[in-house]
Enzyme design. Structure first.
Site, mmCIF file in Angstrom:
data_model
loop_
_atom_site.group_PDB
_atom_site.id
_atom_site.type_symbol
_atom_site.label_atom_id
_atom_site.label_comp_id
_atom_site.label_asym_id
_atom_site.label_seq_id
_atom_site.Cartn_x
_atom_site.Cartn_y
_atom_site.Cartn_z
ATOM 1 N N ASP A 14 -2.836 -3.431 11.381
ATOM 2 C CA ASP A 14 -3.574 -2.997 10.259
ATOM 3 C C ASP A 14 -3.789 -4.088 9.360
ATOM 4 O OD1 ASP A 14 -4.217 -2.007 7.737
ATOM 5 O OD2 ASP A 14 -2.194 -0.736 7.403
ATOM 6 N N MET A 15 -4.950 -4.575 9.657
ATOM 7 C CA MET A 15 -5.584 -5.557 8.787
ATOM 8 C C MET A 15 -6.756 -5.777 7.912
ATOM 9 S SD MET A 15 -6.765 -8.426 11.651
ATOM 10 C CE MET A 15 -8.351 -8.339 12.256
ATOM 11 N N VAL B 206 0.521 -0.486 16.274
ATOM 12 C CA VAL B 206 -0.556 -0.660 15.371
ATOM 13 C C VAL B 206 -0.688 -2.060 14.625
ATOM 14 C CG1 VAL B 206 1.346 0.069 13.600
ATOM 15 C CG2 VAL B 206 -1.241 0.749 13.485
ATOM 16 N N TRP C 223 -16.381 -17.716 8.640
ATOM 17 C CA TRP C 223 -17.707 -16.888 8.749
ATOM 18 C C TRP C 223 -17.394 -15.702 9.829
ATOM 19 C CZ3 TRP C 223 -16.687 -21.904 10.697
ATOM 20 C CH2 TRP C 223 -16.328 -22.144 11.860
ATOM 21 N N LYS C 224 -16.344 -15.841 10.568
ATOM 22 C CA LYS C 224 -16.055 -14.654 11.361
ATOM 23 C C LYS C 224 -15.359 -13.627 10.588
ATOM 24 C CE LYS C 224 -15.502 -16.828 15.803
ATOM 25 N NZ LYS C 224 -14.887 -16.807 17.067
ATOM 26 N N GLY D 217 3.094 -4.146 15.287
ATOM 27 C CA GLY D 217 4.117 -2.735 14.961
ATOM 28 C C GLY D 217 5.321 -2.686 15.764
ATOM 29 N N HIS E 166 0.812 -1.299 0.000
ATOM 30 C CA HIS E 166 0.043 0.066 0.039
ATOM 31 C C HIS E 166 0.854 1.281 0.157
ATOM 32 C CE1 HIS E 166 -2.754 -3.281 1.254
ATOM 33 N NE2 HIS E 166 -3.854 -2.173 0.676
#
Lengths: 336, 336
Positions: free
Chosen positions: A174-175, A172, A226-227, A306, A44
């Site tokens: 970040d997912m 942090v 499903w989660k 992080g 990203h």
């Protein structure tokens, strides 16, 4: 893979972006692409620069809009409209706005509609944590995942980030809600290995650990079946409701170009209500405990999310930021 | 499995709980156990009643404390201390406090330390959604999961809930960070099937889909490997920091009894900032889209989380609430 310095990367991208915005704004935007890569978030960062140029050319993102408009608010809660402007610039402003509001109100949330791709979720959480705040940020996206129970792409690979202030360097997480980014699957498919866990369907609709079969079918599932699917749907409905913005359904399919995401920036001010020295001391005890755990065979042990960020930054400052030759060539081509 | 009416369940449990608190409070607490089971959350309802009685006898939970104490606050952010009192009663009050604060401040968060087990996370999100609010609630717990990268239990199966108001019935996602509850694994081990996804280690430390091997080793992993592990650690550090309460490390191992959890109740007031009619209309389009998707073979299609709650309640009102004979016998024994 080649290695370029942070400053050179910014200089080249600033030139390319200056065709769309004034130079100071272009330099800032270039710093976001380069900074995300510097932090090790190669999926990203600079790799997304060529696509962002395309999106500004095509009008998917409007480069003349670099500030959002406030729609409504009560206390620490505000709604803003990005009018399809430059995603990461506006997202940074919203994170900053949430920080300011949390200074007065203890907790704040900015809900933002019609934003373009914000690149990296963790960036906005980190901004908050670096300002001494806790952050929870999330965005929806287009329908690029197969919801659990369905056969076709029908929900978004929506990212969520949690950030915590820490003197030794902010924490942090970040997912996105898929187990792997699709780009990562493509790389693993080339390498020929199998995945640790099933995260998509083959062409016959069977769950598979084989990245080649998933890149073929393009049917990626949310993490944890499903989660992850439930989490994806809730992030979508929550961000869209609070901003009165688009849901994944309205953003459309991946081919439709990811236009007009709904985002949330929640910011909490712990220093206003607790003794941060005590809180950090306690956090360090848990982080040290995790670090001391005996690692599982072949693994590097446990770190708080992080925790290694500063190390990654340092390495990328010293040896340069890794970037594929293809991406770097496009960056150079844009800068002529 | 036997079926008991909601009213009878409450009457019996009220009697048992009256040994620890006044009758009105006991009836309210009994209604929480019964209500969670009525909603189909059998893992965090009446089945937990015998253990709660034990915990109040042993002093792990102090039944004389049914209200928390406010520690500090700024605007919409407050810290409270539960002093090891009755978990679900205090958690309900904190959710209610967050709702009140969000009416004034747009968004609010109550951070609570030293609470006893709150039973079911989703209950507090639902309270908010039923009051027209959006909720995000989370708690930490003891170290009952193996953090990704480690060999031994070292992080908590920490639940998080997201809730969204909806006229047709509030939406709620309520999930802990393991793929399955340990109790569910035990049932599946008896039934002899295999899991859809690996969620623990065998005695040799290999990831396995075999519930028998995981119940043997007691080494359960977070869902989605490193992702669930990161989420678990962040929920732990965030709830403990903001409340200046215990981390999972300080709560201890499962055998230590889960004393003094740290919890967060975030509440947002969408009606204060957006047109709820429009927002609901839009949400219904996405929910209808999900419902219309062609189901995958052998599955029942896609529903928004919590969409079937009213149906479950209705069924349990009509046929009675399912409860194991063992649990019901303990409830009857407590009521003499």
């Amino acid at each position: 893979m080649i290695y370029v310095t942070y400053d050179e990367a910014i200089a080249k991208m600033t030139k390319g972006l200056s065709r769309f915005m004034d130079e100071a704004t272009a330099a800032h935007f270039a710093g976001i692409f380069a900074g995300n890569s510097l932090d090790g978030v190669y999926s990203h960062g600079m790799n997304r620069y060529p696509r962002y140029l395309e999106d500004m050319k095509s009008g998917l993102c409007d480069p003349s809009v670099t500030q959002a408009e406030k729609v409504s608010g009560l206390g620490g809660l505000e709604v803003w409209d990005a009018h399809f402007g430059v995603g990461p610039l506006i997202a940074e402003q919203m994170a900053q706005r949430a920080i300011e509001l949390a200074r007065t109100h203890g907790i704040a949330c900015v809900a933002l509609r019609n934003n373009s791709h914000w690149l990296r979720a963790g960036r906005y959480g980190l901004m908050m944590a670096d300002a001494g705040m806790m952050g929870i940020c999330m965005t929806n996206t287009c329908m690029n995942l197969v919801a659990y129970g369905a056969k076709e792409p029908s929900t978004g690979n929506n990212p969520i980030t949690f950030a915590i202030p820490r003197r030794a360097g902010s924490l942090v997480m970040d997912m996105a809600v898929s187990q792997y980014a699709f780009g990562k699957l493509e790389i693993m498919a080339q390498e020929g290995g199998m995945l640790d866990t099933a995260c998509g369907y083959d062409l016959e609709g069977n769950l598979t650990n084989d990245p080649r079969k998933i890149t073929q079918s393009k049917l990626m599932t949310p993490m944890a079946l499903w989660k992850g699917s439930a989490l994806s749907i809730m992030i979508d409905l929550m961000t869209a409701m609070l901003s009165l913005g688009r849901t994944s359904l309205e953003i459309g399919k991946p081919g439709d170009g990811e236009k007009g995401m709904s985002q949330m920036f929640i910011c909490m001010n712990p220093a206003a209500v607790i003794d941060m020295d005590k809180a950090e001391e306690q956090m360090e005890r848990t982080v040290a405990f995790l670090n001391r755990l005996e690692p599982k065979e072949g693994m590097s042990g446990v770190h708080a999310p992080g925790e290694n960020l500063e190390k990654t930054r340092q390495r990328n400052r010293e040896r340069g930021i890794p970037v594929t030759e293809g991406t770097w060539q496009k960056i150079l081509d844009s800068a002529v």
